[in-house]
Write a protein that holds these residues in place. Structure first.
Motif, PDB file in Angstrom:
ATOM      1  N   LEU A   1      14.029   4.290 -18.004  1.00 18.58           N
ATOM      2  CA  LEU A   1      14.479   3.350 -16.971  1.00 18.58           C
ATOM      3  C   LEU A   1      14.220   3.913 -15.572  1.00 18.58           C
ATOM      4  CD1 LEU A   1      17.864   2.140 -18.506  1.00 18.58           C
ATOM      5  CD2 LEU A   1      15.778   0.793 -18.230  1.00 18.58           C
ATOM      6  N   LEU A   2      14.531   5.186 -15.367  1.00 18.25           N
ATOM      7  CA  LEU A   2      14.331   5.802 -14.058  1.00 18.25           C
ATOM      8  C   LEU A   2      12.855   5.867 -13.693  1.00 18.25           C
ATOM      9  CD1 LEU A   2      15.603   7.218 -11.642  1.00 18.25           C
ATOM     10  CD2 LEU A   2      15.502   9.373 -12.910  1.00 18.25           C
ATOM     11  N   ALA A   3      12.010   6.201 -14.667  1.00 17.11           N
ATOM     12  CA  ALA A   3      10.576   6.285 -14.402  1.00 17.11           C
ATOM     13  C   ALA A   3       9.999   4.920 -14.049  1.00 17.11           C
ATOM     14  CB  ALA A   3       9.856   6.864 -15.621  1.00 17.11           C
ATOM     15  N   THR A   4      10.424   3.864 -14.756  1.00 19.37           N
ATOM     16  CA  THR A   4       9.940   2.517 -14.452  1.00 19.37           C
ATOM     17  C   THR A   4      10.380   2.081 -13.065  1.00 19.37           C
ATOM     18  OG1 THR A   4      10.074   1.956 -16.811  1.00 19.37           O
ATOM     19  CG2 THR A   4       9.896   0.135 -15.258  1.00 19.37           C
ATOM     20  N   ALA A   5      11.644   2.344 -12.706  1.00 14.28           N
ATOM     21  CA  ALA A   5      12.140   1.974 -11.385  1.00 14.28           C
ATOM     22  C   ALA A   5      11.396   2.733 -10.283  1.00 14.28           C
ATOM     23  CB  ALA A   5      13.639   2.243 -11.301  1.00 14.28           C
ATOM     24  N   LEU A   6      11.172   4.029 -10.476  1.00 10.84           N
ATOM     25  CA  LEU A   6      10.451   4.824  -9.477  1.00 10.84           C
ATOM     26  C   LEU A   6       9.004   4.350  -9.324  1.00 10.84           C
ATOM     27  CD1 LEU A   6      11.721   8.439 -10.301  1.00 10.84           C
ATOM     28  CD2 LEU A   6      12.288   7.055  -8.297  1.00 10.84           C
ATOM     29  N   ALA A   7       8.370   3.995 -10.439  1.00  9.76           N
ATOM     30  CA  ALA A   7       6.987   3.529 -10.377  1.00  9.76           C
ATOM     31  C   ALA A   7       6.877   2.257  -9.551  1.00  9.76           C
ATOM     32  CB  ALA A   7       6.451   3.295 -11.791  1.00  9.76           C
ATOM     33  N   TYR A   8       7.779   1.309  -9.754  1.00  8.51           N
ATOM     34  CA  TYR A   8       7.728   0.059  -8.997  1.00  8.51           C
ATOM     35  C   TYR A   8       8.192   0.249  -7.558  1.00  8.51           C
ATOM     36  CZ  TYR A   8       6.223  -3.310 -12.428  1.00  8.51           C
ATOM     37  OH  TYR A   8       5.452  -4.032 -13.305  1.00  8.51           O
ATOM     38  N   LEU A   9       9.051   1.226  -7.314  1.00  6.75           N
ATOM     39  CA  LEU A   9       9.493   1.504  -5.950  1.00  6.75           C
ATOM     40  C   LEU A   9       8.308   1.903  -5.067  1.00  6.75           C
ATOM     41  CD1 LEU A   9      12.110   1.679  -4.254  1.00  6.75           C
ATOM     42  CD2 LEU A   9      12.179   4.119  -4.790  1.00  6.75           C
ATOM     43  N   VAL A  10       7.322   2.552  -5.667  1.00  8.34           N
ATOM     44  CA  VAL A  10       6.116   2.941  -4.929  1.00  8.34           C
ATOM     45  C   VAL A  10       5.022   1.889  -5.072  1.00  8.34           C
ATOM     46  CG1 VAL A  10       4.310   4.692  -4.718  1.00  8.34           C
ATOM     47  CG2 VAL A  10       6.662   5.376  -5.213  1.00  8.34           C
ATOM     48  N   ALA A  11       4.843   1.349  -6.280  1.00 10.14           N
ATOM     49  CA  ALA A  11       3.730   0.438  -6.547  1.00 10.14           C
ATOM     50  C   ALA A  11       3.902  -0.909  -5.856  1.00 10.14           C
ATOM     51  CB  ALA A  11       3.581   0.230  -8.052  1.00 10.14           C
ATOM     52  N   LEU A  12       5.136  -1.388  -5.736  1.00  8.68           N
ATOM     53  CA  LEU A  12       5.351  -2.715  -5.146  1.00  8.68           C
ATOM     54  C   LEU A  12       4.906  -2.787  -3.690  1.00  8.68           C
ATOM     55  CD1 LEU A  12       6.427  -5.487  -5.941  1.00  8.68           C
ATOM     56  CD2 LEU A  12       8.683  -4.784  -5.135  1.00  8.68           C
ATOM     57  N   PRO A  13       5.355  -1.884  -2.810  1.00  9.16           N
ATOM     58  CA  PRO A  13       4.841  -1.966  -1.427  1.00  9.16           C
ATOM     59  C   PRO A  13       3.350  -1.687  -1.317  1.00  9.16           C
ATOM     60  CG  PRO A  13       6.214  -0.014  -1.728  1.00  9.16           C
ATOM     61  CD  PRO A  13       6.394  -0.852  -2.944  1.00  9.16           C
ATOM     62  N   LEU A  14       2.827  -0.773  -2.136  1.00  3.26           N
ATOM     63  CA  LEU A  14       1.383  -0.502  -2.092  1.00  3.26           C
ATOM     64  C   LEU A  14       0.579  -1.747  -2.464  1.00  3.26           C
ATOM     65  CD1 LEU A  14       0.997   3.052  -3.698  1.00  3.26           C
ATOM     66  CD2 LEU A  14       0.653   2.412  -1.316  1.00  3.26           C
ATOM     67  N   GLY A  15       0.964  -2.405  -3.557  1.00  6.46           N
ATOM     68  CA  GLY A  15       0.246  -3.590  -3.997  1.00  6.46           C
ATOM     69  C   GLY A  15       0.360  -4.748  -3.023  1.00  6.46           C
ATOM     70  N   LEU A  16       1.547  -4.946  -2.439  1.00  7.48           N
ATOM     71  CA  LEU A  16       1.733  -6.043  -1.482  1.00  7.48           C
ATOM     72  C   LEU A  16       0.950  -5.801  -0.202  1.00  7.48           C
ATOM     73  CD1 LEU A  16       5.542  -6.841  -1.904  1.00  7.48           C
ATOM     74  CD2 LEU A  16       3.599  -8.190  -2.711  1.00  7.48           C
ATOM     75  N   VAL A  17       0.948  -4.570   0.291  1.00  6.41           N
ATOM     76  CA  VAL A  17       0.173  -4.252   1.496  1.00  6.41           C
ATOM     77  C   VAL A  17      -1.314  -4.459   1.239  1.00  6.41           C
ATOM     78  CG1 VAL A  17      -0.523  -2.388   3.048  1.00  6.41           C
ATOM     79  CG2 VAL A  17       1.882  -2.682   2.470  1.00  6.41           C
ATOM     80  N   ALA A  18      -1.800  -4.007   0.081  1.00  8.93           N
ATOM     81  CA  ALA A  18      -3.221  -4.166  -0.243  1.00  8.93           C
ATOM     82  C   ALA A  18      -3.600  -5.630  -0.381  1.00  8.93           C
ATOM     83  CB  ALA A  18      -3.541  -3.417  -1.539  1.00  8.93           C
ATOM     84  N   ALA A  19      -2.689  -6.462  -0.896  1.00 10.75           N
ATOM     85  CA  ALA A  19      -2.984  -7.887  -1.076  1.00 10.75           C
ATOM     86  C   ALA A  19      -2.934  -8.652   0.244  1.00 10.75           C
ATOM     87  CB  ALA A  19      -2.005  -8.494  -2.075  1.00 10.75           C
ATOM     88  N   LEU A  20      -2.062  -8.250   1.160  1.00 10.93           N
ATOM     89  CA  LEU A  20      -1.850  -9.011   2.393  1.00 10.93           C
ATOM     90  C   LEU A  20      -2.682  -8.529   3.569  1.00 10.93           C
ATOM     91  CD1 LEU A  20       2.011  -9.439   2.140  1.00 10.93           C
ATOM     92  CD2 LEU A  20       0.362 -11.294   2.229  1.00 10.93           C
ATOM     93  N   THR A  21      -3.254  -7.326   3.484  1.00 14.97           N
ATOM     94  CA  THR A  21      -3.993  -6.811   4.628  1.00 14.97           C
ATOM     95  C   THR A  21      -5.329  -7.517   4.804  1.00 14.97           C
ATOM     96  OG1 THR A  21      -4.843  -4.811   5.664  1.00 14.97           O
ATOM     97  CG2 THR A  21      -5.109  -4.988   3.276  1.00 14.97           C
ATOM     98  N   ASP A  22      -5.740  -7.635   6.058  1.00 17.14           N
ATOM     99  CA  ASP A  22      -7.055  -8.199   6.373  1.00 17.14           C
ATOM    100  C   ASP A  22      -8.105  -7.115   6.595  1.00 17.14           C
ATOM    101  OD1 ASP A  22      -6.057 -10.798   6.290  1.00 17.14           O
ATOM    102  OD2 ASP A  22      -5.435 -10.736   8.397  1.00 17.14           O
ATOM    103  N   ARG A  23      -7.682  -5.886   6.512  1.00 17.53           N
ATOM    104  CA  ARG A  23      -8.582  -4.763   6.762  1.00 17.53           C
ATOM    105  C   ARG A  23      -9.039  -4.158   5.444  1.00 17.53           C
ATOM    106  NH1 ARG A  23      -5.157  -1.650  11.566  1.00 17.53           N
ATOM    107  NH2 ARG A  23      -5.071  -3.441  13.005  1.00 17.53           N
ATOM    108  N   ARG A  24     -10.319  -4.249   5.192  1.00 12.48           N
ATOM    109  CA  ARG A  24     -10.869  -3.739   3.937  1.00 12.48           C
ATOM    110  C   ARG A  24     -10.703  -2.226   3.833  1.00 12.48           C
ATOM    111  NH1 ARG A  24     -14.525  -5.620   0.124  1.00 12.48           N
ATOM    112  NH2 ARG A  24     -14.448  -4.149  -1.613  1.00 12.48           N
ATOM    113  N   ARG A  25     -10.806  -1.520   4.963  1.00 10.28           N
ATOM    114  CA  ARG A  25     -10.678  -0.070   4.928  1.00 10.28           C
ATOM    115  C   ARG A  25      -9.282   0.353   4.499  1.00 10.28           C
ATOM    116  NH1 ARG A  25     -13.861   2.201  10.326  1.00 10.28           N
ATOM    117  NH2 ARG A  25     -15.958   1.479   9.714  1.00 10.28           N
TER     118      ARG A  25
END
Length: 272
Positions: free
Chosen positions: A68-92
């Motif tokens: 449970l702790l590992a799954t929560a920690l993984a999404y705590l990092v993966a969620l903002p990374l994935g959302l930023v990558a999806a919403l950014t207009d900068r390819r770099r």
């Protein structure tokens, strides 16, 4: 609610043992004669002569809590990374976020766990961090893929023109639209974490060799399988039940939210 009954029935016993068992069982019993049956031990003794029932009661907490702790920690990092990558207009910026994760995906998860665990001492916290690290790359890619279509839609552009904050746009709109996909992935991620925790403990990574742990019990008691099978069979069945029950519960939850699902028929006494 009936759709939750199969998963609840399967997961109830291992989950109750893992979370509540140690609170009522006290300390594990002393060591005695290895691989014996009877003599006051309902399920016999394990490879160092400890009572199997006591080891089973104490052995599930690490598996459940670390997963449970590992799954929560993984999404705590993966969620903002994935959302930023999806919403950014900068390819770099997107490449800067996602390309290092692609490199981590190329490394087998068990190999990464073994390499890092060789440097750090065993412990439940370290094992949770290791499994979270293994799950972050794939989870971030799932979040980005689930959010990409909504992020490119006219609703997000309208929110930007209205001056909405990034947090409300990303989490309040894009995240909510991707919730079903992320919930399905969370079920698979938790099941995979359970598998990795059990496998790591089976290999002696993250726990001591004689710890009260279901996976350690399966590994250490194998030599006496033909003499005293309960020390292997019982923890193995509990691990399988925990994994299968978790999948059934997540499937039932997603079934209830399926788009286009027909509503249940009203009873005869219900007025329309």
């Amino acid at each position: 609610m009936r759709r939750f009954l199969p998963g609840t029935a399967v997961v109830a016993v291992p989950l109750a043992l893992a979370l509540l068992g140690p609170l009522f069982a006290g300390e594990p019993g002393p060591r005695g004669v290895s691989f014996t049956s009877g003599d006051g031990h309902v399920l016999g003794t394990d490879f160092v002569g400890r009572d199997v029932v006591a080891q089973v009661v104490h052995g599930g907490r690490t598996v459940v809590v670390v997963a449970l702790l590992a799954t929560a920690l993984a999404y705590l990092v993966a969620l903002p990374l994935g959302l930023v990558a999806a919403l950014t207009d900068r390819r770099r910026l997107e490449d800067l976020l996602m390309r290092p994760l692609d490199v981590l995906l190329a490394v087998p998860s068990l190999l990464l766990i073994l390499l890092v665990a060789a440097v750090f001492p065993p412990g439940a916290g370290g094992l949770a961090l290791l499994i979270a690290l293994v799950n972050i790359p794939d989870a971030a890619r799932i979040v980005r893929a689930a959010a990409a279509q909504t992020a490119a839609g006219p609703s997000v552009e309208a929110l930007r023109m209205q001056g909405e904050t990034w947090w409300r746009t990303a989490v309040g709109h894009v995240g909510r639209a991707s919730l079903r996909t992320l919930a399905a992935d969370a079920g698979l991620r938790l099941t995979g974490a359970l598998y990795l925790v059990a496998t790591a403990a089976f290999l002696g990574v993250g726990v001591t060799p004689d710890a009260a742990d279901w996976a350690v019990m399966v590994d250490r008691n194998r030599p006496g399988l033909s003499v005293q099978p309960w020390a292997v069979v019982v923890p193995a069945v509990l691990i399988v039940a925990l994994t299968v029950g978790t999948n059934l519960l997540f499937d039932a939850a997603l079934e209830g939210e399926r788009p286009g699902r027909r509503p249940s028929k009203p009873s005869k006494g219900t007025r329309r």
